[in-house]
Design a protein around this motif. Structure first.
Motif, PDB file in Angstrom:
ATOM      1  N   ALA A 158      -1.197  11.507  -3.317  1.00 25.41           N
ATOM      2  CA  ALA A 158      -2.316  11.546  -2.739  1.00 25.41           C
ATOM      3  C   ALA A 158      -3.697  11.373  -4.116  1.00 25.41           C
ATOM      4  N   ASP A 159      -4.102  10.763  -3.875  1.00 21.07           N
ATOM      5  CA  ASP A 159      -5.543  10.610  -4.521  1.00 21.07           C
ATOM      6  C   ASP A 159      -6.796  10.937  -4.571  1.00 21.07           C
ATOM      7  N   GLY A 160      -7.356  12.383  -3.861  1.00 20.05           N
ATOM      8  CA  GLY A 160      -8.353  13.244  -3.564  1.00 20.05           C
ATOM      9  C   GLY A 160      -7.974  12.964  -1.940  1.00 20.05           C
ATOM     10  N   ASP A 161      -9.062  12.742  -1.158  1.00 21.71           N
ATOM     11  CA  ASP A 161      -9.063  12.240   0.402  1.00 21.71           C
ATOM     12  C   ASP A 161      -8.184  11.320   0.501  1.00 21.71           C
ATOM     13  N   SER A 162      -8.019  10.523  -0.053  1.00 18.71           N
ATOM     14  CA  SER A 162      -7.124   8.925   0.311  1.00 18.71           C
ATOM     15  C   SER A 162      -5.540   9.229  -0.342  1.00 18.71           C
ATOM     16  N   VAL A 163      -4.707   8.330   0.498  1.00 19.59           N
ATOM     17  CA  VAL A 163      -3.181   8.203   0.531  1.00 19.59           C
ATOM     18  C   VAL A 163      -3.048   6.795  -0.112  1.00 19.59           C
ATOM     19  N   VAL A 164      -2.363   6.022  -2.040  1.00 17.24           N
ATOM     20  CA  VAL A 164      -1.846   5.209  -2.530  1.00 17.24           C
ATOM     21  C   VAL A 164      -0.588   4.661  -2.152  1.00 17.24           C
ATOM     22  N   PHE A 165      -0.402   3.906  -0.970  1.00 15.15           N
ATOM     23  CA  PHE A 165       1.558   3.299  -0.734  1.00 15.15           C
ATOM     24  C   PHE A 165       0.784   2.093  -2.184  1.00 15.15           C
ATOM     25  N   THR A 166       1.813   2.061  -3.113  1.00 15.09           N
ATOM     26  CA  THR A 166       2.503   1.306  -3.975  1.00 15.09           C
ATOM     27  C   THR A 166       3.894   0.814  -3.383  1.00 15.09           C
ATOM     28  N   LEU A 167       3.906  -0.599  -3.382  1.00 13.20           N
ATOM     29  CA  LEU A 167       5.446  -1.545  -2.519  1.00 13.20           C
ATOM     30  C   LEU A 167       5.604  -1.789  -3.356  1.00 13.20           C
ATOM     31  N   GLU A 168       7.240  -2.712  -3.241  1.00 10.46           N
ATOM     32  CA  GLU A 168       7.455  -3.102  -4.393  1.00 10.46           C
ATOM     33  C   GLU A 168       7.609  -4.654  -4.148  1.00 10.46           C
ATOM     34  N   ALA A 169       6.545  -5.189  -3.377  1.00 13.70           N
ATOM     35  CA  ALA A 169       5.856  -6.100  -3.537  1.00 13.70           C
ATOM     36  C   ALA A 169       5.143  -6.853  -2.801  1.00 13.70           C
ATOM     37  N   GLY A 170       3.923  -6.950  -2.521  1.00 16.24           N
ATOM     38  CA  GLY A 170       2.427  -7.685  -1.214  1.00 16.24           C
ATOM     39  C   GLY A 170       3.404  -7.929   0.108  1.00 16.24           C
ATOM     40  N   ASN A 171       3.070  -7.107   0.898  1.00 16.27           N
ATOM     41  CA  ASN A 171       2.910  -7.161   2.472  1.00 16.27           C
ATOM     42  C   ASN A 171       1.494  -7.262   2.613  1.00 16.27           C
ATOM     43  N   ALA A 172       0.580  -8.792   2.990  1.00 23.08           N
ATOM     44  CA  ALA A 172      -0.789  -8.449   3.393  1.00 23.08           C
ATOM     45  C   ALA A 172      -0.357  -7.962   5.409  1.00 23.08           C
ATOM     46  N   ASP A 173       0.787  -8.453   5.813  1.00 20.99           N
ATOM     47  CA  ASP A 173       1.042  -7.492   6.818  1.00 20.99           C
ATOM     48  C   ASP A 173       0.730  -5.228   6.968  1.00 20.99           C
ATOM     49  N   PHE A 174       0.581  -4.749   5.323  1.00 18.97           N
ATOM     50  CA  PHE A 174       1.016  -3.593   5.720  1.00 18.97           C
ATOM     51  C   PHE A 174       0.292  -2.825   6.489  1.00 18.97           C
ATOM     52  N   PRO A 175      -0.971  -2.669   6.993  1.00 15.83           N
ATOM     53  CA  PRO A 175      -1.937  -2.325   7.862  1.00 15.83           C
ATOM     54  C   PRO A 175      -0.725  -1.925   8.807  1.00 15.83           C
ATOM     55  N   PHE A 176      -0.558  -3.790   9.811  1.00 17.47           N
ATOM     56  CA  PHE A 176       0.119  -3.635  10.881  1.00 17.47           C
ATOM     57  C   PHE A 176       1.570  -2.636  11.056  1.00 17.47           C
ATOM     58  N   VAL A 177       2.047  -2.579   9.651  1.00 19.28           N
ATOM     59  CA  VAL A 177       3.883  -1.492   9.716  1.00 19.28           C
ATOM     60  C   VAL A 177       3.343   0.281   9.610  1.00 19.28           C
ATOM     61  N   VAL A 178       2.007   0.203   9.531  1.00 12.82           N
ATOM     62  CA  VAL A 178       2.059   1.652  10.198  1.00 12.82           C
ATOM     63  C   VAL A 178       1.575   1.996  11.320  1.00 12.82           C
TER      64      VAL A 178
END
Length: 524
Positions: A158-178
């Motif tokens: 958590a970072d204030g009112d945000s959530v920071v996700f760190t991935l093992e490798a880049g994923n340009a489709d990550f918003p679709f995943v969630v």
């Protein structure tokens, strides 16, 4: 009424749009409603919305990691909120997340959580709730179907009112995943979820739930989307039998049904007070082979079976034109990286016999399990498959399985069975869900080292041309080595009474408006 066919559309998704949380060009195509005169009416509140769904069994529960059919998926989106929502156009918009952004290499994603989104039991959604909701599906002990595509998350904070996700490798489709239906945002206590809880932050609250029978919900008066959730109450009924489902609509006992029986759709659509609604997208029907079990552990046998099916015959006789032929991989013409130039696998008795010979066989006898719970017409499809295979020296013996318990007792239990898949909006999502090594829903138990290597590389590759090449090779690997026969892509064909209204565009990423009919539709 004409039968819509899947269009050959390759839709581009703007990487900049996804990275910055703006609208991206859709990955799904759709056909508009047929005869839906009230679809454009101004939404109004009120009424009890009754939906009959061709799935559901007594083993279902509130645990999001176990949801495996369209009934629990519609039920989930009726009561839950998600980080993002896939619109009818295939765009991404914020839901529990107000906005999102990514690092240049797409390894770090920051989602700003919307303020004032309330749980049914009280209290507002916090970044800690989001973290616990995603974390539930991760870890060595997780058995969640969502585990393969959230496991690459290395860290969440958590970072204030945000959530920071760190991935093992880049994923340009990550918003679709969630946006996946297994990943609702649930209320956490001491950093943990209660998987038996009906609590959510979505449009409706659960009043009663009898698994395999009915779910009853009432409107959430504190829902933050004031232009959604128009019904006072929602009732979701399990009616697996297609004749019973259609009878329920004709007699006024329900307002909407999914999976119209295509053998009678023409006559059914002419009945008074009935509107047929058809959308096209990524839904496909398969015959899955357990590649660990003889004789399916020999790829020559698998290839023989792929050349033993009359695909166009199935599209004509099972789908009645509401679909198109498949090529033994799950990526549809509406997907972004669809490999349109791949050689089409065809019905060819000579090739089937050749592959049998390569396997050291003169003939083959196998049992094929099917039930209409798998998909409408699955038993008939198995019979047609048997007929075409007979000319190839292959004796396919269709086994009619009970509808009740099909997904718990037959799928991934019997070595050769009929299956439906709704598809996924991205190639990585589909492959990670059902083809990656060790994926809980890898229903062919397929292992291919080259495929798994490409899956990881393509996910983090930001050059679209290179991604297209990788996904093209992966489609071909599934086609020529995988354990699945995919003879056809099927349209979603639903029906509703004429007093049911919906937006002009209806989502095609899943049935029933992307599972969101309860939230998006209304009574005219």
């Amino acid at each position: 009424m004409t039968n819509p066919n899947l269009p050959n559309i390759t839709s581009g998704i703007s990487r900049r749009g996804i990275l910055q949380g703006s609208a991206a060009v859709g990955a799904m195509a759709l056909a508009g409603p047929l005869g839906a005169g009230s679809a454009h009416a101004q939404p109004k509140k009120g009424g009890v919305f009754r939906v009959a769904i061709a799935a559901g069994n007594t083993n279902e529960n509130y645990d999001p990691g176990t949801w495996d059919n369209q009934y629990v998926q519609v039920f989930a989106t009726a009561r839950h909120g998600y980080l993002v929502e896939i619109t009818a156009d295939g765009d991404l918009i914020g839901e529990v997340a107000e906005s999102w952004g990514a690092s240049d290499d797409a390894t770090v994603w920051t989602f700003k959580i919307r303020k004032g989104v309330e749980f049914h039991s009280g209290g507002t959604v916090t970044p800690e709730d989001v973290i616990a909701s995603i974390d539930y599906h991760r870890g060595e002990k997780s058995t969640s179907a969502a585990k393969p595509f959230v496991q690459p998350i290395k860290d969440m904070k958590a970072d204030g009112d945000s959530v920071v996700f760190t991935l093992e490798a880049g994923n340009a489709d990550f918003p679709f995943v969630v946006s996946d239906y297994h990943l609702p945002i649930m209320k956490a206590k001491d950093g943990k979820l209660d998987p038996t809880s009906s609590d959510g932050c979505g449009p409706y609250k659960v009043a009663n739930y009898e698994p395999g029978v009915i779910a009853e919900l009432v409107r959430n008066p504190n829902y933050w989307k004031t232009d959604r959730a128009h019904f006072d109450e929602v009732k979701l009924l399990t009616i697996v039998d297609p004749a019973a489902r259609q009878s329920a609509l004709l007699t006024g006992n329900v307002d909407v049904i999914d999976q119209v029986d295509l053998k009678t759709v023409g006559l059914f659509g002419r009945a008074p007070n009935v509107t047929i609604l058809s959308t096209t997208g990524t839904q496909h029907y398969t015959f899955a082979m357990d590649t660990r079990a003889a004789p399916f552990n020999d790829n020559n046998v698998r290839m023989a079976l792929k050349h033993a099916v009359d695909r166009q015959g199935l599209v004509d006789k099972i789908l009645f034109g509401y679909g198109s032929i498949g090529n033994d991989h799950p990526i549809s013409p509406s997907n972004r990286f669809y490999a349109k130039d791949l050689e089409q696998t065809t019905y060819d008795p000579d090739k089937a016999k050749y592959y049998l010979k390569q396997a050291g066989l003169d003939s083959l006898k196998v049992k094929l399990s099917a039930a209409d719970a798998a998909f409408g017409g699955a038993v008939d499809a198995a019979v047609l498959y048997s007929s075409s295979a007979d000319k190839c020296g292959i004796d396919i013996q269709p086994v009619r399985e009970p509808n009740d318990g099909y997904w718990s007792d037959v799928w991934m239990k019997k070595p050769f069975c009929a299956v439906y898949w709704g598809g996924r909006p991205t190639e990585d999502w589909m492959f990670s869900t059902a083809y990656a090594s060790g994926a809980p829903w890898n229903d062919t138990f397929w292992e291919n080292e080259r495929f798994n290597k490409l899956l990881l590389e393509a996910r983090s590759e930001l050059d679209d041309a290179k991604r297209a090449e990788m996904y093209g090779e992966m489609q071909n690997l599934v086609r020529t080595d995988g354990g699945v026969v995919i003879p056809m892509f099927a349209s979603y064909v639903m029906a509703h009474t004429n007093n049911v209204a919906h937006p002009e565009k209806v989502a095609a990423n899943w049935t029933l408006d992307g599972f969101r009919a309860c939230e998006r539709w209304w009574f005219a």
